[in-house]
Design a protein around this motif. Structure first.
Motif, mmCIF file in Angstrom:
data_model
loop_
_atom_site.group_PDB
_atom_site.id
_atom_site.type_symbol
_atom_site.label_atom_id
_atom_site.label_comp_id
_atom_site.label_asym_id
_atom_site.label_seq_id
_atom_site.Cartn_x
_atom_site.Cartn_y
_atom_site.Cartn_z
ATOM 1 N N ASP A 467 0.785 -1.303 -0.158
ATOM 2 C CA ASP A 467 0.214 -0.096 -0.395
ATOM 3 C C ASP A 467 0.816 0.933 0.293
ATOM 4 O O ASP A 467 1.051 2.372 -0.325
ATOM 5 C CB ASP A 467 -1.163 -0.230 1.263
ATOM 6 N N ALA A 468 2.192 1.249 0.545
ATOM 7 C CA ALA A 468 2.462 2.277 0.732
ATOM 8 C C ALA A 468 3.353 2.469 -0.426
ATOM 9 O O ALA A 468 3.815 3.454 -0.982
ATOM 10 C CB ALA A 468 4.321 2.068 1.846
ATOM 11 N N ALA A 469 3.828 1.529 -1.490
ATOM 12 C CA ALA A 469 4.310 1.723 -2.842
ATOM 13 C C ALA A 469 3.109 2.224 -3.470
ATOM 14 O O ALA A 469 4.415 3.138 -4.304
ATOM 15 C CB ALA A 469 4.923 -0.068 -2.825
ATOM 16 N N VAL A 470 2.255 2.254 -3.240
ATOM 17 C CA VAL A 470 1.274 2.596 -4.476
ATOM 18 C C VAL A 470 0.619 3.509 -4.073
ATOM 19 O O VAL A 470 -0.740 4.186 -4.549
ATOM 20 C CB VAL A 470 0.163 1.642 -5.066
ATOM 21 N N ALA A 471 1.317 4.214 -2.728
ATOM 22 C CA ALA A 471 0.181 5.690 -2.620
ATOM 23 C C ALA A 471 0.944 6.956 -3.566
ATOM 24 O O ALA A 471 1.407 6.915 -4.132
ATOM 25 C CB ALA A 471 1.076 5.908 -1.237
ATOM 26 N N ASP A 472 0.231 7.791 -2.721
ATOM 27 C CA ASP A 472 -0.085 9.107 -3.736
ATOM 28 C C ASP A 472 1.723 9.177 -3.742
ATOM 29 O O ASP A 472 2.641 10.390 -4.792
ATOM 30 C CB ASP A 472 -0.800 10.769 -2.936
ATOM 31 N N ARG A 473 2.605 9.535 -2.740
ATOM 32 C CA ARG A 473 3.812 10.269 -2.032
ATOM 33 C C ARG A 473 4.335 8.260 -1.542
ATOM 34 O O ARG A 473 4.386 7.973 -0.956
ATOM 35 C CB ARG A 473 3.726 10.599 -1.272
ATOM 36 N N PRO A 474 4.710 7.580 -2.776
ATOM 37 C CA PRO A 474 5.298 6.848 -3.122
ATOM 38 C C PRO A 474 5.865 6.084 -1.645
ATOM 39 O O PRO A 474 7.315 7.130 -1.929
ATOM 40 C CB PRO A 474 5.283 6.096 -3.882
ATOM 41 N N ASP A 475 6.234 5.141 -0.917
ATOM 42 C CA ASP A 475 7.172 4.918 -0.549
ATOM 43 C C ASP A 475 8.110 2.739 -0.552
ATOM 44 O O ASP A 475 6.982 2.364 0.317
ATOM 45 C CB ASP A 475 6.900 5.175 1.425
ATOM 46 N N THR A 476 8.843 2.956 -1.431
ATOM 47 C CA THR A 476 8.966 1.865 -1.961
ATOM 48 C C THR A 476 10.480 1.107 -0.969
ATOM 49 O O THR A 476 10.464 -0.134 -1.251
ATOM 50 C CB THR A 476 9.820 1.853 -3.149
ATOM 51 N N ALA A 477 10.663 1.639 0.243
ATOM 52 C CA ALA A 477 12.169 1.613 1.079
ATOM 53 C C ALA A 477 11.622 0.339 0.936
ATOM 54 O O ALA A 477 12.540 -1.064 1.107
ATOM 55 C CB ALA A 477 12.168 2.387 1.902
ATOM 56 N N GLY A 478 10.617 0.202 1.835
ATOM 57 C CA GLY A 478 10.557 -1.254 2.597
ATOM 58 C C GLY A 478 10.083 -2.989 1.987
ATOM 59 O O GLY A 478 10.570 -3.337 2.482
ATOM 60 N N LEU A 479 9.256 -2.322 0.614
ATOM 61 C CA LEU A 479 9.623 -2.987 -0.295
ATOM 62 C C LEU A 479 10.771 -4.060 -0.735
ATOM 63 O O LEU A 479 11.400 -4.861 -0.275
ATOM 64 C CB LEU A 479 8.541 -2.694 -1.549
ATOM 65 N N ARG A 480 11.524 -2.711 -0.805
ATOM 66 C CA ARG A 480 12.913 -2.809 -1.522
ATOM 67 C C ARG A 480 14.125 -3.838 -0.702
ATOM 68 O O ARG A 480 14.447 -4.818 -0.687
ATOM 69 C CB ARG A 480 13.739 -1.649 -1.783
ATOM 70 N N ALA A 481 13.854 -3.038 0.762
ATOM 71 C CA ALA A 481 14.751 -4.079 1.332
ATOM 72 C C ALA A 481 14.309 -5.605 2.163
ATOM 73 O O ALA A 481 14.836 -6.086 2.237
ATOM 74 C CB ALA A 481 14.220 -3.444 2.880
ATOM 75 N N LEU A 482 12.788 -5.905 1.836
ATOM 76 C CA LEU A 482 12.684 -6.994 1.663
ATOM 77 C C LEU A 482 12.695 -8.225 0.950
ATOM 78 O O LEU A 482 13.395 -8.848 1.017
ATOM 79 C CB LEU A 482 10.930 -6.413 2.110
ATOM 80 N N LEU A 483 12.460 -7.794 -0.500
ATOM 81 C CA LEU A 483 13.354 -7.681 -1.532
ATOM 82 C C LEU A 483 14.589 -8.240 -1.502
ATOM 83 O O LEU A 483 14.918 -9.216 -1.813
ATOM 84 C CB LEU A 483 12.530 -6.915 -2.624
ATOM 85 N N ASP A 484 15.423 -7.380 -1.076
ATOM 86 C CA ASP A 484 16.748 -7.222 -1.542
ATOM 87 C C ASP A 484 16.870 -8.598 0.533
ATOM 88 O O ASP A 484 17.915 -9.409 -0.013
ATOM 89 C CB ASP A 484 17.431 -6.234 -1.180
ATOM 90 N N SER A 485 16.516 -8.628 0.832
ATOM 91 C CA SER A 485 17.498 -9.520 1.860
ATOM 92 C C SER A 485 16.766 -10.593 1.885
ATOM 93 O O SER A 485 17.370 -11.756 2.336
ATOM 94 C CB SER A 485 16.465 -8.768 3.608
ATOM 95 N N ALA A 486 15.304 -10.957 1.159
ATOM 96 C CA ALA A 486 15.239 -12.269 1.189
ATOM 97 C C ALA A 486 15.805 -12.976 -0.097
ATOM 98 O O ALA A 486 15.921 -13.575 -0.441
ATOM 99 C CB ALA A 486 13.910 -12.538 0.847
ATOM 100 N N GLY A 487 16.834 -12.179 -0.885
ATOM 101 C CA GLY A 487 17.319 -12.724 -2.082
ATOM 102 C C GLY A 487 18.691 -12.594 -1.729
ATOM 103 O O GLY A 487 19.682 -13.768 -2.192
ATOM 104 N N ARG A 488 19.411 -12.469 -0.608
ATOM 105 C CA ARG A 488 20.685 -13.088 -0.488
ATOM 106 C C ARG A 488 20.910 -14.524 0.347
ATOM 107 O O ARG A 488 19.883 -15.297 0.815
ATOM 108 C CB ARG A 488 20.837 -11.899 1.047
ATOM 109 N N PRO A 489 22.033 -14.905 0.089
ATOM 110 C CA PRO A 489 22.077 -15.791 0.186
ATOM 111 C C PRO A 489 21.200 -17.061 1.155
ATOM 112 O O PRO A 489 20.666 -17.540 1.798
ATOM 113 C CB PRO A 489 23.332 -16.417 0.119
ATOM 114 N N HIS A 490 21.629 -16.219 2.830
ATOM 115 C CA HIS A 490 21.302 -16.588 4.210
ATOM 116 C C HIS A 490 19.482 -16.643 4.790
ATOM 117 O O HIS A 490 18.980 -17.249 4.555
ATOM 118 C CB HIS A 490 21.715 -15.299 5.404
#
Length: 559
Positions: A467-490
């Motif tokens: 919801d934050a990413a598609v808001a009028d003032r988008p905040d994509t930091a949380g999703l980016r952090a989640l995707l980056d964290s899940a993509g790491r080997p650990h």
């Protein structure tokens, strides 16, 4: 004497409407011929009104005699393959005072029925068919199944099936005639009035006779198997019908759009029934107290009370255990019956276990707009399609451009429509990526279609981040952090598998995440299991199909 009386009654009832049509047609023709002998000119004038009415009646009577070609459906159950089932059928056919059927077919309907092919409008019997619903075998005990079986076979001994085909033809002829009557013609309007009232009286009498036939078949089942087993069987029919319908409409088709079917459908059906224990117990304890006035069966509560009042101990021994115990290697046979009821495309679907089906079906339900949104984001940014590319487009303020349309819309309406579509597409893209990384797991969650859970290491509210990413003032930091964290080997737990085998190939178990699970299929898997074009679904629940003469749908049988 009762059998002779019932047969005569059937013949009279099913012939009332055709006889009335033939009588009226003969009277009109005779009157016109007589008028011709008196005055040819007057006869021609009369014929202008009489001939169209005679043609309407003639076409209706032709429908009565025309061939009806409906193939026998279901999977044949051959005696050399299932000798125990055939032996049971033969024993209870003898108990019902009739010959056994010529063949048995297993269907995917929560129903059982008998059919008798006849000639000369029911005077000569040529072949008998018994249809057994796979859900009944999966849900009834052997004793309960024997009660239902005896009820059906008793229709043969009472000759209830003999004239069912004629009755079916009579109803078709009547319906065709009433639909072709010209209500603007005075003579045909009078014909409509006459036939409507004659048919109404005949149908009321026919329903009364049919209900007496059902009661007689109930008594035959109770005498053979016992009142207790028969009552238990009849109480179980509504729960089986309701749970089977829910299974077909929701669970069986969970992976249909993605190209999958369950490898063990009846195992899943059993787990669904177990999860609906309380709801099915209520149906079992409170059978329907009312019946449709047009129903050929008495209310189930009345039938159960009448059977219980007999206190019949039963005269036939039945093997203990489930009805499935009557079959050798039952699951492949049940599966074949289910596939036979679906459209031919079902045979091209890949068969996977239930956890895999939940995963692929859940992802398919969440990614309806994902491909379109990712492709548009890639075009707008000049980068490969991916969740990060979509987030870059949102940061650039391209929300509205991600969902182009040719329809004229107000700017606010267009933006809100784009927000809804992009949100769905983004959510599907993120869930797919997290599933590939092992950060989202899918599991069975009966009676729902399934659920997905975010791994406990990612304690984030995923819907809020989207919801934050598609808001009028988008905040994509949380999703980016989640995707980056899940993509790491650990963050990886192994790949999600390719569904090439009937198993979930991920090596680890189901973690208990900190995020509450999300149900799969709410408002998504609502389509019915696709049926074949020649499948017959019984109206009004179990055991409610019409009879047949020659080749027609199956006869109404005991619910």
């Amino acid at each position: 004497m009762k059998l002779l009386s019932r047969t005569v009654s059937w013949v009279l009832l099913v012939s009332v409407v055709p006889a009335a049509m033939l009588l009226v047609m003969g009277a009109l023709v005779a009157f016109n011929v007589y008028a011709f002998t008196v005055s040819p000119v007057t006869a021609v004038k009369i014929a202008i009104g009489v001939v169209p009415t005679v043609l309407v009646l003639g076409r209706g009577l032709w429908v009565l005699a025309a061939k009806i070609d409906t193939p026998v459906h279901g999977v044949p159950v051959r005696e050399h393959e299932q000798p125990e089932l055939w032996a049971l059928v033969r024993r209870f056919a003898a108990a019902a005072g009739t010959a056994p059927p010529d063949d048995i077919h297993l269907t995917a309907e929560a129903n059982a029925g008998v059919v008798e092919d006849t000639r000369l409008l029911g005077l000569i019997s040529t072949r008998r068919h018994l249809f057994i619903g796979a859900p009944l075998l999966a849900g009834l005990s052997a004793a309960q199944f024997a009660a239902v079986l005896t009820h059906e076979l008793a229709h043969y001994s009472n000759r209830d099936t003999r004239f069912a085909g004629v009755a079916y033809r009579s109803r078709r002829a009547f319906a065709h005639t009433m639909n072709t009557v010209n209500r603007n013609d005075y003579l045909q309007r009078a014909l409509h009035f006459l036939l409507r009232h004659a048919a109404a009286r005949a149908l009321r009498a026919s329903r009364s006779l049919s209900r007496r036939q059902e009661i007689a078949a109930d008594q035959a089942a109770a005498v053979a198997v016992g009142s207790a087993a028969t009552v238990a069987a009849f109480r179980e029919l509504a729960p089986i019908a309701g749970s089977w319908d829910a299974f077909l409409n929701n669970h069986l088709v969970a992976g249909w759009a993605a190209g999958y079917l369950p490898a063990d459908p009846f195992g899943g059906y059993g787990r669904l029934r177990a999860s609906l224990h309380d709801e099915l117990a209520k149906l079992r304890a409170n059978p329907p107290h009312e019946a449709d006035p047009d129903d050929t069966h008495p209310p189930m509560s009345e039938r159960i009370a009448a059977i219980d009042a007999l206190r019949a101990p039963g005269t036939m021994r039945v093997p203990a255990g489930s009805a499935l115990g009557l079959l050798r290697d039952p699951l492949p046979l049940l599966d074949a019956a289910l596939l036979d009821a679906l459209v031919p495309e079902a045979r091209t679907k890949r068969r996977v276990d239930w956890p895999t089906l939940v995963r692929v079906g859940g992802i398919a339900s969440l990614t309806e707009h994902t491909g379109q949104v990712l492709a548009t984001a890639a075009r707008l940014t000049g980068r490969p399609p991916s969740p990060h590319t979509l987030l870059d487009a949102l940061d650039a303020g391209l929300l509205t451009e991600l969902c182009p349309t040719d329809q004229p819309e107000a700017p606010r309406v267009r933006r809100e429509r784009a927000r809804l579509i992009v949100r769905e597409g983004l959510f599907g893209a993120v869930v797919t990526t997290l599933t590939d990384a092992g950060a989202v797991v899918w599991r069975e969650s009966w009676p729902s279609v399934g659920e997905m859970r975010l791994d406990e290491r990612y304690r984030v509210p995923l819907p809020d981040l989207v919801d934050a990413a598609v808001a009028d003032r988008p905040d994509t930091a949380g999703l980016r952090a989640l995707l980056d964290s899940a993509g790491r080997p650990h963050g990886r737990q192994g790949h999600r598998g390719t569904a090439t085998r009937n198993e979930d190939s991920r090596p680890d178990g189901i973690p208990q995440g900190g995020e509450a699970p999300w149900p799969v299929g709410q408002g998504v898997h609502r389509g019915r299991a696709p049926r074949g074009p020649d499948r017959v679904d019984p109206p009004g629940g179990p055991h409610g199909q019409p009879g047949r003469d020659g080749a027609r749908p199956t006869r109404p049988a005991g619910r």
